[in-house]
Write an enzyme that holds these catalytic residues in place. Structure first.
Site: not given
Length: 834
Positions: A103, A106, A514, A711, A715
């Site tokens: 549940c 837990c 970018d 990338d 950034d």
């Protein structure tokens, strides 16, 4: 009746006196295991677990630490290679599976308990998948100590294994199929006895009719006690917690109809014969289980695209011992190290990231990038672990293995995404919970009204209302679409790593890119070198020494130029510093050096920019300056290539109604030249990470929902600020860690495809919710007026849930627009850009 153990619910053996003081009272325990676990929970200050739980844990008689944990073998570096990866100098992260989680309490207990351990820096657990991500400082705590701490509170943890996940999925399907089979067999047999009674229309003798009832009762018992057992368990769990879930009305409907039928059967002969509903009960259970089984299959089918990535890592690799000789040995793939030479035969999976040193073949990278066409690989080309060699044997030198591969990074991002729940799903769950409460009140009120009008019909109308309006479709409407969309995006090479990313991308009004490595190939070449009189080789050697630790594309290009110019010496610099968005500073001998933008270099000595460098800059080329305190020493001109699909991608995004900007740290003239080639009006250059961050916040303040694509390491801050962040899969690890979406391949069409798909996802979510509400608005009044029988209600509810899932599965077949530049002239224009 013996007392029940307060911890696990099992009976306490007679004469056993074990207890733990919980919530101000002594609570009985059934064994020493439960006593020790309960004591550990209380001593850890986690007593709230007992108030939060909605299901009993496993018995502690079996919940003991396993031998591997006790012996500390999980701390061995060789064993950790496959599931532990470094995230800092001393920090490590592991992907685990938790057993015994029954549940949400837990999950709460384990997260709180593990977080309190000294040295544990992060812990997240996904309740649905039982997957956990644990991060710790190895100087303060070892993994075996964390696993033993989990075992102390009654749970078991072990490394995530795709094979075990597959086995668990198979067990789930097998159990569901057996319950469906029992319900279907029982329904058919019960109908054999119910149909003659209906056809007799009261002409059947009482003893024969009673025989039919007893036969139906016996055949219905397995259906109720076995097939419908999960409904009753879940309903009891919800009721004991003082809440209502989807299974409460189902359990009430099935239980009420069965008990009423059983009472009518047992009391036959003592008075007027009451109706029985065995046929309706068995048919309803069968139809509901059938619908849920189809939902289960659809969910697992939707998840296969993502799970395929987890299964992509091969177990074995053939390592050569004396290349180019063919002698070698087959070893575990996790035992490979950088520098090893491996042979990859046709049809085999690449065991690590590396570089082809001999051979020519085509490699299928579709699992990792979404690109369906095989990619030709020659000597010098890089190959990705998890891709499949299709044509001829390849000899590869390993660059990264085990947890350091790109495949392992993608798997970590998948685990991260699995540990979160989208806000839309949580909202749907809250609506469904309130709906069930209203449904129960409507059913009770309708039953009371019919009891006063026609008591014989009150029960089955009560059951029909509960069954026909079970909010399965409402609760499935959002998660079904999100699950299918996530798998469909992964199949296109778009990996969702944040729960809210799908919704945010669908609502995005402004895309910010970018330039380098995003709109361009990110592999610039040094085209020309100017010096103030020094040897180009010596200047290149010194500049390359400053760039050795940098991952910036221009740094890599400068180092490659230095290597190809056969520089005779390897120079050393000291006090090296990187200034984001500006460049590098260092010292060599007595000279203070700067390498970076022309303005940054000019600030060191104050001299005017040399005419050659100014000419390059005016032409829109990328220029990197090199200077010391005495003046200019050199300048380097770089060229990059715009991605061939970038213009078409920009056109598709603009056609969808979004605005586009470029934020770049490169020279403004270079950025403007790329923007002109792609048809982007808003292009900003010479931006530091702080400038990008401020500009993005200004867009958001004006009401824009921003999607940022980048990338590089620089950034990362702006990716974190955007409502949805998109990182290129071949970019820096830090950029990927901040992104909500990762493009696994290098094809920007995948981004435009993703926008189409996520917008379709939201449309399907709205369709699903509309269907669920419309269905209930029509069929609940019909059931209240007695126009819907219980078995017909079961049909309607199952069809409603299945319709939601099938509508969501349409996302897997969502077609995308034609790829590529729209005209030959446009294609030429793009390829000729810098």
């Amino acid at each position: 009746m013996p007392a029940a153990c307060y911890h696990c619910g099992l009976p306490v053996p007679t004469g056993l006196d074990l207890s733990v003081r919980i919530q101000g009272r002594e609570r009985a325990m059934c064994c020493i295991g439960c006593q020790s676990v309960a004591s550990a929970i209380i001593e850890g200050g986690l007593e709230d677990y007992y108030a939060r739980r909605d299901a009993m844990p496993d018995s502690q008689r079996e919940a003991v630490p396993v031998d591997l944990q006790e012996s500390g073998l999980f701390d061995h570096p060789a064993l950790q290679k496959n599931f532990v990866q470094p995230v800092g100098e001393h920090e490590r992260e592991a992907a685990l599976i938790l057993e015994g989680v029954n549940c949400a309490a837990c999950v709460w207990l384990n997260e709180r308990h593990i977080a309190l351990l000294p040295g544990v820096t992060a812990i997240t657990i996904n309740y649905t998948t039982r997957r956990a991500r644990v991060r710790w400082d190895e100087r303060k705590i070892q993994l075996s100590e964390i696993l033993n701490a989990i075992a102390v509170i009654g749970y078991r943890a072990h490394p995530y294994d795709a094979a075990q996940a597959d086995a668990a999925a198979k067990r789930e399907r097998k159990a569901a199929l057996w319950r469906l089979f029992v319900a279907g067999f029982g329904m058919m047999q019960v109908m054999m006895y119910a149909v003659p009674v209906y056809l007799a229309n009261g002409d059947m003798t009482p003893d024969i009719e009673q025989l039919m009832r007893w036969a139906s009762l016996i055949l219905t018992l397995p259906v109720v006690l076995y097939s419908a057992a999960p409904f009753f368990r879940n309903a009891w769990r919800d009721i004991t917690l003082g809440r209502v879930g989807m299974d409460v009305p189902v359990a009430l409907g099935v239980g009420t109809a069965f008990i009423a039928s059983m009472v009518a059967t047992l009391s036959a002969g003592t008075g007027p014969s009451d109706p029985v509903y065995y046929d309706s009960v068995t048919m309803f259970v069968f139809l509901l289980l059938g619908g849920r089984y189809l939902e289960l299959m659809a969910r697992q089918r939707a998840a296969r695209g993502i799970e395929a990535i987890n299964r992509a890592q091969p177990t074995l690799a053939f390592r050569l011992t004396a290349f180019p000789l063919p002698d070698g040995e087959r070893i575990a793939a996790i035992e490979l190290s950088p520098g090893d030479i491996v042979l990859i035969k046709p049809g085999e999976t690449v065991p690590a990231d590396g570089q082809v040193i001999d051979g020519i073949s085509s490699v299928d990278e579709s699992v990792l990038t979404g690109e369906s066409r095989p990619v030709q690989k020659y000597a010098g080309e890089t190959v990705i672990g998890g891709s499949i060699n299709g044509g001829s044997p390849l000899f590869m030198q390993v660059n990264s293995a085990g947890a350091m591969t790109r495949l392992a990074a993608i798997q970590r991002l998948i685990a991260q995404a699995a540990s979160e729940r989208p806000p839309m799903v949580e909202l749907a769950d809250r609506i469904a919970a309130r709906f069930v409460i209203g449904l129960l009140l409507v059913a009770l009120a309708s039953a009371a009204v019919w009891w006063s009008i026609e008591p014989a019909r009150a029960l089955w109308i009560f059951v029909a209302i509960l069954v026909v309006s079970c909010p399965c479709a409402l609760s499935l409407a959002t998660p079904a679409a999100i699950t299918v969309a996530t798998g469909a995006l992964a199949a296109r090479g778009v990996l969702v790593t944040r729960a809210s990313a799908i919704e945010s991308l669908a609502y995005a009004t402004h895309f910010v890119f970018d330039k380098t490595g995003t709109l361009t190939e990110g592999r610039p070449r040094m085209l020309e070198c100017w010096t103030s009189g020094e040897s180009p080789r010596s200047v290149l050697a010194l500049a390359a020494a400053m760039e050795q630790m940098s991952e910036h594309p221009y740094a890599r290009a400068l180092i490659e130029a230095s290597e190809t110019s056969w520089c005779p010496e390897v120079l050393q610099v000291k006090n090296l510093r990187a200034l984001a968005g500006l460049g590098l500073t260092a010292e060599h001998g007595r000279d203070s050096l700067r390498l970076g933008s022309l303005k940054f270099c000019q600030e060191l000595h104050g001299q005017v920019i040399p005419p050659r460098l100014a000419e390059w800059q005016a032409a829109g080329d990328m220029v990197v300056g090199f200077a010391d305190a005495h003046g200019w020493r050199a300048g380097f001109r770089f060229g990059d290539t715009i991605r061939p699909e970038a213009a078409a991608m920009v056109a598709r995004l603009k056609a969808s109604g979004v605005k586009i900007s470029i934020f770049s740290g490169d020279d403004a003239s270079v950025v403007q030249r790329v923007a002109d080639a792609l048809g982007i009006e808003d292009a900003r250059g010479n931006m530091s990470p702080e400038d990008k961050h401020a500009a993005l916040k200004a867009l958001q303040a004006a009401g824009a929902v921003v999607a940022m694509t980048g990338d590089g390491v620089n950034d990362a801050p702006v990716l974190a600020q955007a409502q949805v962040s998109i990182a290129m899969g071949n970019g820096a690890d830090l950029a990927r860690s901040q992104a909500g979406i990762v493009l696994l391949g290098s094809d920007l069409h995948a981004l435009a495809d993703a926008v189409v798909l996520v917008r379709q996802t939201l449309r399907i979510v709205r369709q699903n919710l509309g269907w669920a509400f419309a269905y209930n608005a029509i069929f609940i009044p019909m059931a209240m007026f007695g126009w819907v029988t219980p078995w017909l209600a079961g049909v309607g509810m199952s069809v409603s849930s299945l319709a939601v899932v099938l509508n969501s599965l349409r996302l897997q077949a969502e077609k995308t627009a034609e790829k590529g530049p729209t005209t030959i002239q446009q294609q030429r224009h793009v390829r000729s850009a810098p």
